[in-house]
Enzyme design. Structure first.
Site, PDB file in Angstrom:
ATOM      1  N   CYS A   2       0.849  -1.114  -0.008  1.00  0.00           N
ATOM      2  CA  CYS A   2      -0.004   0.045   0.037  1.00  0.00           C
ATOM      3  C   CYS A   2       0.711   1.296  -0.079  1.00  0.00           C
ATOM      4  O   CYS A   2       1.873   1.260   0.682  1.00  0.00           O
ATOM      5  CB  CYS A   2      -0.956   0.169   1.311  1.00  0.00           C
ATOM      6  SG  CYS A   2      -1.697  -1.185   1.314  1.00  0.00           S
ATOM      7  N   ARG A  27       4.892   0.322  -6.272  1.00  0.00           N
ATOM      8  CA  ARG A  27       4.887  -0.701  -5.045  1.00  0.00           C
ATOM      9  C   ARG A  27       4.010  -1.755  -5.014  1.00  0.00           C
ATOM     10  O   ARG A  27       3.945  -2.748  -4.326  1.00  0.00           O
ATOM     11  CB  ARG A  27       4.620   0.232  -3.673  1.00  0.00           C
ATOM     12  CG  ARG A  27       5.650   1.189  -3.428  1.00  0.00           C
ATOM     13  CD  ARG A  27       4.918   2.338  -2.444  1.00  0.00           C
ATOM     14  NE  ARG A  27       4.837   1.840  -1.098  1.00  0.00           N
ATOM     15  CZ  ARG A  27       5.462   2.172   0.016  1.00  0.00           C
ATOM     16  NH1 ARG A  27       6.461   2.607  -0.437  1.00  0.00           N
ATOM     17  NH2 ARG A  27       5.043   1.751   1.145  1.00  0.00           N
ATOM     18  N   TRP A  74      -2.998  -2.707  -1.627  1.00  0.00           N
ATOM     19  CA  TRP A  74      -2.524  -4.009  -1.858  1.00  0.00           C
ATOM     20  C   TRP A  74      -3.093  -4.834  -0.787  1.00  0.00           C
ATOM     21  O   TRP A  74      -2.782  -4.741   0.405  1.00  0.00           O
ATOM     22  CB  TRP A  74      -0.837  -4.144  -1.798  1.00  0.00           C
ATOM     23  CG  TRP A  74      -0.526  -5.548  -2.329  1.00  0.00           C
ATOM     24  CD1 TRP A  74      -0.012  -5.826  -3.501  1.00  0.00           C
ATOM     25  CD2 TRP A  74      -0.183  -6.790  -1.487  1.00  0.00           C
ATOM     26  NE1 TRP A  74       0.232  -7.046  -3.610  1.00  0.00           N
ATOM     27  CE2 TRP A  74       0.379  -7.483  -2.436  1.00  0.00           C
ATOM     28  CE3 TRP A  74      -0.342  -6.932  -0.289  1.00  0.00           C
ATOM     29  CZ2 TRP A  74       0.409  -8.911  -1.889  1.00  0.00           C
ATOM     30  CZ3 TRP A  74       0.240  -8.349   0.081  1.00  0.00           C
ATOM     31  CH2 TRP A  74       0.402  -9.084  -0.689  1.00  0.00           C
ATOM     32  N   ASN A  98      -1.256   1.986   5.868  1.00  0.00           N
ATOM     33  CA  ASN A  98      -0.217   0.793   5.008  1.00  0.00           C
ATOM     34  C   ASN A  98       0.074   0.058   6.322  1.00  0.00           C
ATOM     35  O   ASN A  98       0.414   0.717   7.378  1.00  0.00           O
ATOM     36  CB  ASN A  98       0.865   1.565   4.523  1.00  0.00           C
ATOM     37  CG  ASN A  98       2.035   0.682   3.948  1.00  0.00           C
ATOM     38  OD1 ASN A  98       1.845  -0.483   4.198  1.00  0.00           O
ATOM     39  ND2 ASN A  98       3.362   1.180   3.676  1.00  0.00           N
ATOM     40  N   GLY A  99       0.112  -1.214   6.265  1.00  0.00           N
ATOM     41  CA  GLY A  99       0.253  -2.222   7.227  1.00  0.00           C
ATOM     42  C   GLY A  99      -0.682  -3.082   7.695  1.00  0.00           C
ATOM     43  O   GLY A  99      -1.772  -3.303   6.907  1.00  0.00           O
ATOM     44  N   GLU A 479      17.575 -17.610  -8.411  1.00  0.00           N
ATOM     45  CA  GLU A 479      17.274 -16.653  -8.680  1.00  0.00           C
ATOM     46  C   GLU A 479      16.780 -16.510 -10.282  1.00  0.00           C
ATOM     47  O   GLU A 479      15.659 -15.804 -10.450  1.00  0.00           O
ATOM     48  CB  GLU A 479      18.357 -15.364  -8.705  1.00  0.00           C
ATOM     49  CG  GLU A 479      18.318 -13.889  -9.459  1.00  0.00           C
ATOM     50  CD  GLU A 479      17.211 -13.145  -8.568  1.00  0.00           C
ATOM     51  OE1 GLU A 479      16.582 -13.641  -7.700  1.00  0.00           O
ATOM     52  OE2 GLU A 479      16.974 -12.009  -8.993  1.00  0.00           O
ATOM     53  N   LYS A 483      12.940 -15.216 -11.023  1.00  0.00           N
ATOM     54  CA  LYS A 483      12.600 -13.912 -11.991  1.00  0.00           C
ATOM     55  C   LYS A 483      11.706 -14.415 -12.894  1.00  0.00           C
ATOM     56  O   LYS A 483      10.654 -13.761 -13.216  1.00  0.00           O
ATOM     57  CB  LYS A 483      13.988 -13.448 -12.612  1.00  0.00           C
ATOM     58  CG  LYS A 483      15.100 -12.849 -12.072  1.00  0.00           C
ATOM     59  CD  LYS A 483      14.578 -11.301 -11.850  1.00  0.00           C
ATOM     60  CE  LYS A 483      13.810 -11.184 -10.556  1.00  0.00           C
ATOM     61  NZ  LYS A 483      14.852 -10.836  -9.321  1.00  0.00           N
ATOM     62  N   GLU A 486       8.109 -14.928 -11.626  1.00  0.00           N
ATOM     63  CA  GLU A 486       7.468 -13.798 -10.785  1.00  0.00           C
ATOM     64  C   GLU A 486       6.740 -12.799 -12.024  1.00  0.00           C
ATOM     65  O   GLU A 486       5.715 -12.182 -12.006  1.00  0.00           O
ATOM     66  CB  GLU A 486       8.011 -13.019 -10.033  1.00  0.00           C
ATOM     67  CG  GLU A 486       9.365 -12.496 -10.342  1.00  0.00           C
ATOM     68  CD  GLU A 486       9.986 -11.624  -8.824  1.00  0.00           C
ATOM     69  OE1 GLU A 486       9.532 -11.041  -7.926  1.00  0.00           O
ATOM     70  OE2 GLU A 486      11.294 -11.407  -9.178  1.00  0.00           O
ATOM     71  N   HIS A 502      18.424 -37.241  -7.075  1.00  0.00           N
ATOM     72  CA  HIS A 502      17.761 -37.324  -5.992  1.00  0.00           C
ATOM     73  C   HIS A 502      16.124 -37.131  -5.936  1.00  0.00           C
ATOM     74  O   HIS A 502      15.671 -36.828  -4.979  1.00  0.00           O
ATOM     75  CB  HIS A 502      18.492 -36.608  -4.662  1.00  0.00           C
ATOM     76  CG  HIS A 502      19.964 -37.107  -4.797  1.00  0.00           C
ATOM     77  ND1 HIS A 502      20.282 -38.328  -4.052  1.00  0.00           N
ATOM     78  CD2 HIS A 502      20.930 -36.560  -4.983  1.00  0.00           C
ATOM     79  CE1 HIS A 502      21.691 -38.400  -4.177  1.00  0.00           C
ATOM     80  NE2 HIS A 502      21.803 -37.333  -4.661  1.00  0.00           N
ATOM     81  N   LYS A 602       6.537  -4.123  -4.366  1.00  0.00           N
ATOM     82  CA  LYS A 602       7.911  -4.012  -4.159  1.00  0.00           C
ATOM     83  C   LYS A 602       8.556  -3.992  -2.851  1.00  0.00           C
ATOM     84  O   LYS A 602       9.526  -4.242  -2.717  1.00  0.00           O
ATOM     85  CB  LYS A 602       8.034  -2.722  -4.960  1.00  0.00           C
ATOM     86  CG  LYS A 602       9.376  -2.398  -5.111  1.00  0.00           C
ATOM     87  CD  LYS A 602      10.133  -3.063  -6.281  1.00  0.00           C
ATOM     88  CE  LYS A 602      11.681  -2.534  -6.148  1.00  0.00           C
ATOM     89  NZ  LYS A 602      12.445  -3.802  -6.976  1.00  0.00           N
TER      90      LYS A 602
HETATM   91  C1  F6R Z   1      12.104 -10.444  -6.404  1.00  0.00           C
HETATM   92  C2  F6R Z   1      12.058  -9.400  -5.462  1.00  0.00           C
HETATM   93  C3  F6R Z   1      11.626  -9.877  -4.084  1.00  0.00           C
HETATM   94  C4  F6R Z   1      12.637  -8.991  -3.131  1.00  0.00           C
HETATM   95  C5  F6R Z   1      11.989  -9.472  -1.636  1.00  0.00           C
HETATM   96  C6  F6R Z   1      12.849  -8.676  -0.375  1.00  0.00           C
HETATM   97  O1  F6R Z   1      12.422 -10.107  -7.722  1.00  0.00           O
HETATM   98  O2  F6R Z   1      12.375  -8.425  -5.513  1.00  0.00           O
HETATM   99  O3  F6R Z   1      11.956 -11.292  -3.866  1.00  0.00           O
HETATM  100  O4  F6R Z   1      13.784  -9.360  -2.958  1.00  0.00           O
HETATM  101  O5  F6R Z   1      10.710  -9.005  -1.231  1.00  0.00           O
HETATM  102  O6  F6R Z   1      12.675  -7.155  -0.531  1.00  0.00           O
HETATM  103  P1  F6R Z   1      13.982  -6.452  -0.086  1.00  0.00           P
HETATM  104  O7  F6R Z   1      15.121  -6.513  -0.799  1.00  0.00           O
HETATM  105  O8  F6R Z   1      13.206  -4.854  -0.387  1.00  0.00           O
HETATM  106  O9  F6R Z   1      13.903  -6.643   1.335  1.00  0.00           O
END
Ligand code: F6R
Length: 607
Positions: A2, A27, A74, A98-99, A479, A483, A486, A502, A602
């Site tokens: 949010c 965000r 959100w 927010n929260g 990773e 990527k 997501e 395994h 985000k």
């Molecule tokens: C994936 C991504 C998330 C963040 C995770 C931690 O592309 O961006 O997995 O890495 O939410 O976020 P931060 O780094 O802000 O603690």
């Protein structure tokens, strides 16, 4: 997650609020709304989906007024419907939040017993109802807001707007960040300074527990004990805050392309004047006295930690434990003496990582963090915060922050190794000289974007994709899979190559492409054997390697790609590029929302 904005001034509030909300779109959100005071009366408009829906609504049902609050939601409690969208209004108060209010059920029961019933599924509505309850009891607006805040458990950034009070905003912060912007006869509120960046560069960041009473010309801040608090007005660098796409189709494409430059900036921040020494801020622990390093993070930042474990263990000979923050915080692990704790976070606001940091506060020898936002809660609550200098990252899928996290963690591992006597002056100088060449090699890797696009056209057809890697390439495989899933919504999993036999080998068939990340390093032969096992079972392999690896693969792979050759220790930063570009092009081919993928936020400020 949010986003909150607020405005008090002499211009129409609605367009300012909507523009500020646009700057918080990155965000992640699924509905939006604003409330203003016009002729002394509260009005609000809300809409589900993107902000354009709210703007359309405002065209047909304009909202006048020179003070207001706004929100992108959100969904946590309750579906993303208009009824659940903020601002929430109860009688003479409107609230954006927010929260998560953890005790909202108890409050709801209490309010219901007092005849105030909820109309939404949200936790936030209880904040509005509780404030109304106190207003009904005769408390003036500020006191009613404060009485409400005293009752709330959980995490919040909140802004209150009151009917009949055109020159008043009450804001509060506990667990979620909030910034106040200072203008000329105008004041602003924002979840972060990015929201306010074109409006003002004079920002006050609220501290944990702070409450603020804001008018057009003043702000009075009190700390969590109710004492008047003097929080500085900082002049923020608007250049670094203003984020545009600079001609790229997506922020993610721009941020991938920025990596040579931002990695260069990160290196220069810690290795000044092209020297052979690493300079870190005061207060780092004496690594000779540290027996264990505990690293905690979430998502991509967690994979950066997993990568760094190899560096700290192999180069610095320092035992490392890496954990996911949401697991770590509730496991309450015992902490052995002489442990340093290191938290990695792009936003610096991730609720679980912050909670893990607080758990370690009195247990670890020192609390370090590697963050992109120097003003963030994680940075402020650390003994030493190491900025990664990636600049604002808008794409929800982290790219440049990941490679800058890796760069700074690598430098920290080298420093620890040198301090511990595990790395000679010459070996340190060699590493630094290789590192300095890396931005150029990353630039070369970026030229493979078209080749990765061609591969992605095939990958976009798949329902499932596997990623394999060994050693430093195992976290990279994780990773790469993250990527891809997501932003393209293709199911992707990663395995350490040696684990294939395994269990996961049962998944191999021609419909499941296997991306193998394998530079021609000390583990290359072993990974190639695993790759052969995949191909022997009809699996189609995308091999990402270097020239020597391509030559030695000795196999008919489906696709292969040769990256520049770099020293083994630096392969994670380089191989991040094809992992990111593969996901990016696949998502673009599939037509998904690359910068704001569904359901994702985000900055994950709730657990
Ligand atoms: C994936 C991504 C998330 C963040 C995770 C931690 O592309 O961006 O997995 O890495 O939410 O976020 P931060 O780094 O802000 O603690």
């Amino acid at each position: 997650m949010c986003g909150i904005v607020g405005y008090l001034g002499h211009n129409e509030a609605a367009p300012i609020l909507v523009e500020a909300l646009k700057r918080l779109e990155y965000r992640g959100y699924d509905s939006a709304g604003i409330a203003t005071i016009h002729d002394g009366h509260l009005g609000r408009r809300r809409a589900v989906g993107k902000l354009v829906n709210l703007s359309d609504k405002l065209v047909h049902e304009p909202l006048a007024g020179k003070s207001g609050i706004g929100h992108t939601r959100w969904a946590t409690h309750g579906a993303p419907t208009e009824t659940n969208a903020h601002p929430h209004r109860a009688g003479d108060v409107a609230v954006v939040h927010n929260g998560i209010i953890e005790n909202f059920r108890e409050l709801r029961e209490e309010l219901s017993a007092a005849g105030l019933t909820c109309e939404t599924d949200t936790d936030t509505e209880t904040v509005a109802l509780l404030t109304r309850h106190y207003l009904d009891q005769g408390l003036p607006p500020v006191e009613a807001a404060y009485a409400t805040l005293d009752r709330l458990e959980g995490a919040f950034a909140l802004a209150f707007l009151f009917d009949g009070e055109a020159d008043l905003l009450v804001a509060a912060r506990k667990g979620s960040p909030l910034a106040i912007g200072h203008g000329e006869g105008e004041m602003y509120v924002g979840s972060d300074a990015i929201a306010l960046s074109p409006l003002t560069n004079r920002i006050t960041y609220l501290d944990e527990g702070d409450r603020a009473v804001i008018t057009r010309t003043s702000v009075e801040i009190r700390d969590s004990d109710g004492r008047l608090a003097n929080r500085p007005v900082k002049t923020v660098d608007l250049g670094s805050m203003t984020a545009d796409k600079s001609g790229y189709k997506h922020y993610m494409a721009k941020e991938i392309a920025e990596q040579p430059a931002v990695i260069q900036t990160a290196i220069s921040a810690y290795v000044p004047d092209r020297g052979d020494r690493i300079t870190m801020p005061e207060g780092l622990p004496d690594f000779t006295g540290i027996e264990r390093l505990t690293m905690v993070a979430c998502g991509t930042a967690y994979y950066a930690c997993l990568t760094a474990k190899y560096w700290f263990e192999q180069i610095a000979r320092l035992p490392v434990e890496v954990d996911i923050a949401s697991e770590f915080r509730y496991r309450e692990p015992p902490v052995s003496p002489r442990t340093a704790a290191l938290f990695v976070s792009q936003s610096g606001e991730t609720a679980d990582t912050l909670a893990a940091l607080r758990y370690m506060r009195d247990k670890a020898d020192s609390i370090l963090s590697v963050v992109n936002v120097p003003e963030s809660s994680i940075a402020r609550e650390s003994d030493v915060a190491l900025p990664i200098h990636a600049g604002v990252e808008i794409g929800v899928a982290s790219t440049k922050a990941f490679s800058c996290q890796l760069t700074v963690l690598f430098l920290l591992a080298l420093k620890a190794a040198h301090d511990r006597g595990a790395l000679s002056d010459e070996a340190l100088a060699d590493h630094l000289s290789s590192l300095r060449a890396l931005p150029g090699q990353i630039q070369d890797a970026l030229t493979l974007s078209d080749a990765l696009h061609d591969i992605s056209v095939d990958l976009a057809e798949a329902r499932d994709v596997l990623f394999l890697g060994r050693g430093l390439m195992y976290p990279l495989a994780l990773e790469g899979a993250l990527k891809l899933k997501e932003i393209s919504y293709i199911h992707a999993e990663a395995y350490a190559s040696g684990e294939l036999k395994h269990g996961p080998i049962a998944l191999i068939d021609p419909a499941v492409p296997v991306v193998v990340m394998a530079p021609c390093d000390s583990l290359y032969d072993k990974t190639v054997s695993n790759m052969q096992e995949v191909m022997a079972r009809g699996g189609r392999v995308v091999l990402i390697t270097d020239a020597a690896g391509e030559k030695q693969s000795g196999a008919e792979v489906w696709h292969s790609l040769a990256l520049p050759t770099v020293p083994e220790a630096l392969t994670p930063m380089l191989y991040a590029i094809p992992a990111q570009l593969l996901a990016y092009h696949t998502a673009v081919t599939k037509g998904t929302d690359v910068d704001q993928p569904r359901n994702l936020a985000k900055s994950v400020t709730v657990e």
